[in-house]
Design a protein around this motif. Structure first.
Motif, PDB file in Angstrom:
ATOM      1  N   LEU A  15       0.830  -1.199   0.000  1.00 36.71           N
ATOM      2  CA  LEU A  15       0.000   0.000   0.000  1.00 36.71           C
ATOM      3  C   LEU A  15       0.871   1.258   0.000  1.00 36.71           C
ATOM      4  O   LEU A  15       0.511   2.280  -0.587  1.00 36.71           O
ATOM      5  CB  LEU A  15      -0.908  -0.017   1.229  1.00 36.71           C
ATOM      6  N   ALA A  16       2.009   1.177   0.674  1.00 28.42           N
ATOM      7  CA  ALA A  16       2.904   2.338   0.795  1.00 28.42           C
ATOM      8  C   ALA A  16       3.825   2.503  -0.409  1.00 28.42           C
ATOM      9  O   ALA A  16       4.445   3.555  -0.563  1.00 28.42           O
ATOM     10  CB  ALA A  16       3.746   2.207   2.061  1.00 28.42           C
ATOM     11  N   LEU A  17       3.922   1.486  -1.248  1.00 29.01           N
ATOM     12  CA  LEU A  17       4.850   1.532  -2.370  1.00 29.01           C
ATOM     13  C   LEU A  17       4.300   2.432  -3.476  1.00 29.01           C
ATOM     14  O   LEU A  17       3.200   2.231  -3.975  1.00 29.01           O
ATOM     15  CB  LEU A  17       5.077   0.118  -2.906  1.00 29.01           C
ATOM     16  N   ASP A  18       5.064   3.439  -3.832  1.00 25.01           N
ATOM     17  CA  ASP A  18       4.659   4.379  -4.867  1.00 25.01           C
ATOM     18  C   ASP A  18       4.952   3.771  -6.241  1.00 25.01           C
ATOM     19  O   ASP A  18       6.109   3.507  -6.572  1.00 25.01           O
ATOM     20  CB  ASP A  18       5.423   5.700  -4.713  1.00 25.01           C
ATOM     21  N   PRO A  19       3.916   3.517  -7.052  1.00 25.15           N
ATOM     22  CA  PRO A  19       4.148   2.870  -8.348  1.00 25.15           C
ATOM     23  C   PRO A  19       4.953   3.727  -9.315  1.00 25.15           C
ATOM     24  O   PRO A  19       5.585   3.203 -10.234  1.00 25.15           O
ATOM     25  CB  PRO A  19       2.727   2.616  -8.882  1.00 25.15           C
ATOM     26  N   ALA A  20       4.935   5.040  -9.122  1.00 28.63           N
ATOM     27  CA  ALA A  20       5.652   5.927 -10.040  1.00 28.63           C
ATOM     28  C   ALA A  20       7.143   6.007  -9.736  1.00 28.63           C
ATOM     29  O   ALA A  20       7.974   6.038 -10.643  1.00 28.63           O
ATOM     30  CB  ALA A  20       5.035   7.326 -10.003  1.00 28.63           C
ATOM     31  N   THR A  21       7.487   6.026  -8.447  1.00 27.75           N
ATOM     32  CA  THR A  21       8.889   6.232  -8.060  1.00 27.75           C
ATOM     33  C   THR A  21       9.581   4.961  -7.575  1.00 27.75           C
ATOM     34  O   THR A  21      10.807   4.911  -7.524  1.00 27.75           O
ATOM     35  CB  THR A  21       8.982   7.285  -6.940  1.00 27.75           C
ATOM     36  N   GLY A  22       8.807   3.945  -7.194  1.00 25.11           N
ATOM     37  CA  GLY A  22       9.413   2.732  -6.666  1.00 25.11           C
ATOM     38  C   GLY A  22       9.936   2.885  -5.260  1.00 25.11           C
ATOM     39  O   GLY A  22      10.705   2.048  -4.777  1.00 25.11           O
ATOM     40  N   THR A  23       9.544   3.967  -4.574  1.00 20.04           N
ATOM     41  CA  THR A  23       9.945   4.181  -3.187  1.00 20.04           C
ATOM     42  C   THR A  23       8.738   4.003  -2.275  1.00 20.04           C
ATOM     43  O   THR A  23       7.592   3.956  -2.739  1.00 20.04           O
ATOM     44  CB  THR A  23      10.529   5.589  -2.987  1.00 20.04           C
ATOM     45  N   THR A  24       8.987   3.915  -0.977  1.00 22.86           N
ATOM     46  CA  THR A  24       7.905   3.760  -0.017  1.00 22.86           C
ATOM     47  C   THR A  24       7.597   5.092   0.646  1.00 22.86           C
ATOM     48  O   THR A  24       8.501   5.829   1.030  1.00 22.86           O
ATOM     49  CB  THR A  24       8.260   2.723   1.067  1.00 22.86           C
ATOM     50  N   ALA A  25       6.306   5.394   0.765  1.00 25.23           N
ATOM     51  CA  ALA A  25       5.883   6.606   1.447  1.00 25.23           C
ATOM     52  C   ALA A  25       6.080   6.451   2.948  1.00 25.23           C
ATOM     53  O   ALA A  25       6.018   5.343   3.483  1.00 25.23           O
ATOM     54  CB  ALA A  25       4.409   6.887   1.140  1.00 25.23           C
ATOM     55  N   GLN A  26       6.324   7.563   3.621  1.00 25.95           N
ATOM     56  CA  GLN A  26       6.464   7.599   5.083  1.00 25.95           C
ATOM     57  C   GLN A  26       7.436   6.518   5.599  1.00 25.95           C
ATOM     58  O   GLN A  26       7.070   5.695   6.438  1.00 25.95           O
ATOM     59  CB  GLN A  26       5.090   7.405   5.734  1.00 25.95           C
ATOM     60  N   PRO A  27       8.660   6.478   5.111  1.00 28.75           N
ATOM     61  CA  PRO A  27       9.557   5.364   5.451  1.00 28.75           C
ATOM     62  C   PRO A  27       9.831   5.183   6.937  1.00 28.75           C
ATOM     63  O   PRO A  27       9.900   4.053   7.420  1.00 28.75           O
ATOM     64  CB  PRO A  27      10.846   5.690   4.675  1.00 28.75           C
ATOM     65  N   GLN A  28       9.990   6.287   7.684  1.00 28.23           N
ATOM     66  CA  GLN A  28      10.320   6.131   9.098  1.00 28.23           C
ATOM     67  C   GLN A  28       9.147   5.588   9.892  1.00 28.23           C
ATOM     68  O   GLN A  28       9.296   4.644  10.673  1.00 28.23           O
ATOM     69  CB  GLN A  28      10.795   7.475   9.667  1.00 28.23           C
ATOM     70  N   SER A  29       7.977   6.176   9.715  1.00 20.90           N
ATOM     71  CA  SER A  29       6.816   5.672  10.437  1.00 20.90           C
ATOM     72  C   SER A  29       6.372   4.322   9.897  1.00 20.90           C
ATOM     73  O   SER A  29       5.774   3.513  10.627  1.00 20.90           O
ATOM     74  CB  SER A  29       5.659   6.675  10.374  1.00 20.90           C
ATOM     75  N   LEU A  30       6.665   4.039   8.628  1.00 20.97           N
ATOM     76  CA  LEU A  30       6.301   2.739   8.056  1.00 20.97           C
ATOM     77  C   LEU A  30       7.013   1.608   8.782  1.00 20.97           C
ATOM     78  O   LEU A  30       6.444   0.531   8.978  1.00 20.97           O
ATOM     79  CB  LEU A  30       6.640   2.716   6.566  1.00 20.97           C
ATOM     80  N   ASP A  31       8.263   1.836   9.183  1.00 24.23           N
ATOM     81  CA  ASP A  31       8.985   0.805   9.949  1.00 24.23           C
ATOM     82  C   ASP A  31       8.228   0.455  11.227  1.00 24.23           C
ATOM     83  O   ASP A  31       8.121  -0.714  11.606  1.00 24.23           O
ATOM     84  CB  ASP A  31      10.392   1.290  10.285  1.00 24.23           C
ATOM     85  N   LEU A  32       7.702   1.478  11.912  1.00 19.31           N
ATOM     86  CA  LEU A  32       6.902   1.228  13.113  1.00 19.31           C
ATOM     87  C   LEU A  32       5.620   0.495  12.748  1.00 19.31           C
ATOM     88  O   LEU A  32       5.188  -0.419  13.459  1.00 19.31           O
ATOM     89  CB  LEU A  32       6.562   2.552  13.799  1.00 19.31           C
ATOM     90  N   GLY A  33       5.015   0.896  11.641  1.00 14.18           N
ATOM     91  CA  GLY A  33       3.775   0.261  11.214  1.00 14.18           C
ATOM     92  C   GLY A  33       3.955  -1.206  10.884  1.00 14.18           C
ATOM     93  O   GLY A  33       3.071  -2.025  11.169  1.00 14.18           O
ATOM     94  N   LEU A  34       5.089  -1.554  10.291  1.00 10.67           N
ATOM     95  CA  LEU A  34       5.343  -2.961   9.972  1.00 10.67           C
ATOM     96  C   LEU A  34       5.474  -3.797  11.241  1.00 10.67           C
ATOM     97  O   LEU A  34       4.975  -4.927  11.314  1.00 10.67           O
ATOM     98  CB  LEU A  34       6.609  -3.088   9.121  1.00 10.67           C
ATOM     99  N   ALA A  35       6.140  -3.239  12.254  1.00  9.20           N
ATOM    100  CA  ALA A  35       6.238  -3.946  13.541  1.00  9.20           C
ATOM    101  C   ALA A  35       4.856  -4.111  14.151  1.00  9.20           C
ATOM    102  O   ALA A  35       4.528  -5.173  14.703  1.00  9.20           O
ATOM    103  CB  ALA A  35       7.159  -3.178  14.495  1.00  9.20           C
TER     104      ALA A  35
END
Length: 253
Positions: A15-35
Motif C-alpha cells: 500500500l505504501a509503495l509508490d508505483p511511479a517512483t518505486g519508493t515507499t511513502a512515510q519510510p520512518q513511520s512505516l517501519d513502526l507500522g510494519l512492527a
C-alpha cells in the motif's frame, strides 16, 4: 498459517509503495507500522492477544511464516506481557528491507537498481502484479465509501495506514480530506488494530514512556508495583541482513 493469504505487513508495504517512483511513502513511520502489523497478524492467527495495553502470547505454536515466527518467539521469551508501545518502539533494523526482499522472492515486486547522485547505489521496487495492489486499495476505498464496517483485517490495515500517515499518500490534497477523515474513523472497528495503531502514533509522538490514556501514573516517591519495569525495554526485531560491497546499498525510501 498458510501462504495462501498475504500478511498485513506485506499488504501495508504494498500500500505504501509508490508505483511511479518505486519508493515507499512515510519510510520512518512505516517501519513502526510494519512492527505493529506483525502484532495484528499474530493476533488474527490466534497466537497473541491484547491484555490491557499489553500483548500476551497465548499460543506459542509457530505460524509457518519465518518473519512472524521470529517476532512471536521474541515475544514468548519475554515471559510476561509487553506493552505494545514498547515493542513497536524498539529497534527493528532491516524490517522493511526484509519484507521488500520477501515480496521480491514471491514475485510481487521487482528490484530496480540505480544510483543516487550518480554515485551511491540504490534499489527501487516496482510492483509486478498491480492487480494485487489494486485489490488492497479497493478494500480500503470500499470501506471508506460505503461506511459498512469492514472485516477485521481491512479495519486493521486502515488503522495502520492512518497511524503511519499513509492517508495523505493515498488520498492527497483537499479533495481527499473527507476520505482521510473516514480512514481515521475506521480505527474503531478492530480493537487489536486500534491498540496497535495508537501505539504506533504514541511512539511517533515520543509518548512511549508515558502511560496510556486512562492508566493512572504511579504516585511520586512510591516503589513500582512488583514485576513492573521502571523504564521501557527495547524490543528487538528481525536483524538487518548483511550488505555486500564496499558501499551499502541505499534502500528505497
Amino acid at each position: 498459517m498458510g501462504r495462501s493469504r498475504r500478511t498485513l505487513p506485506e499488504e501495508l508495504l504494498l500500500l505504501a509503495l509508490d508505483p511511479a517512483t518505486g519508493t515507499t511513502a512515510q519510510p520512518q513511520s512505516l517501519d513502526l507500522g510494519l512492527a505493529g502489523a506483525q502484532l495484528v497478524e499474530l493476533a488474527l492467527a490466534g497466537r497473541i492477544a491484547p491484555d490491557g495495553d499489553r500483548i500476551a502470547v497465548v499460543v506459542p505454536r509457530p505460524t509457518g511464516d519465518p518473519t512472524l515466527d521470529c517476532a512471536l518467539e521474541l515475544l514468548r521469551r519475554r515471559g510476561a506481557p509487553v506493552r505494545a508501545v514498547h515493542w513497536i518502539g524498539g529497534p527493528r533494523l532491516g524490517l522493511r528491507q526484509t519484507y521488500l526482499s520477501h515480496l521480491e522472492r514471491c514475485g510481487m515486486v521487482a528490484a530496480v537498481p540505480g544510483q543516487m547522485c550518480g554515485v551511491l547505489p540504490t534499489t527501487r521496487y516496482q510492483a509486478t502484479d498491480t492487480a494485487i495492489s489494486r485489490e488492497i486499495r479497493s478494500r480500503l476505498d470500499s470501506a471508506i465509501r460505503t461506511g459498512v464496517p469492514p472485516d477485521p483485517r481491512t479495519a486493521a490495515l486502515a488503522a495502520l495506514a492512518h497511524a503511519v500517515g499513509l492517508g495523505k499518500h493515498l488520498y492527497p490534497g483537499n479533495e481527499g480530506r473527507s476520505s482521510r477523515s473516514r480512514l481515521r474513523d475506521l480505527i474503531r472497528h478492530d480493537p487489536m488494530g486500534g491498540l496497535v495503531a495508537h501505539a504506533v502514533m504514541d511512539v511517533q509522538n515520543g509518548a512511549a514512556a508515558q502511560p496510556r490514556r486512562g492508566q493512572a501514573p504511579a504516585p511520586a516517591g512510591r516503589q513500582a508495583a512488583p514485576g513492573a519495569r521502571p523504564a521501557p525495554e527495547p524490543a528487538r526485531g528481525v536483524p538487518m541482513q548483511p550488505r555486500h560491497g564496499s558501499m551499502a546499498r541505499a534502500v528505497a525510501h
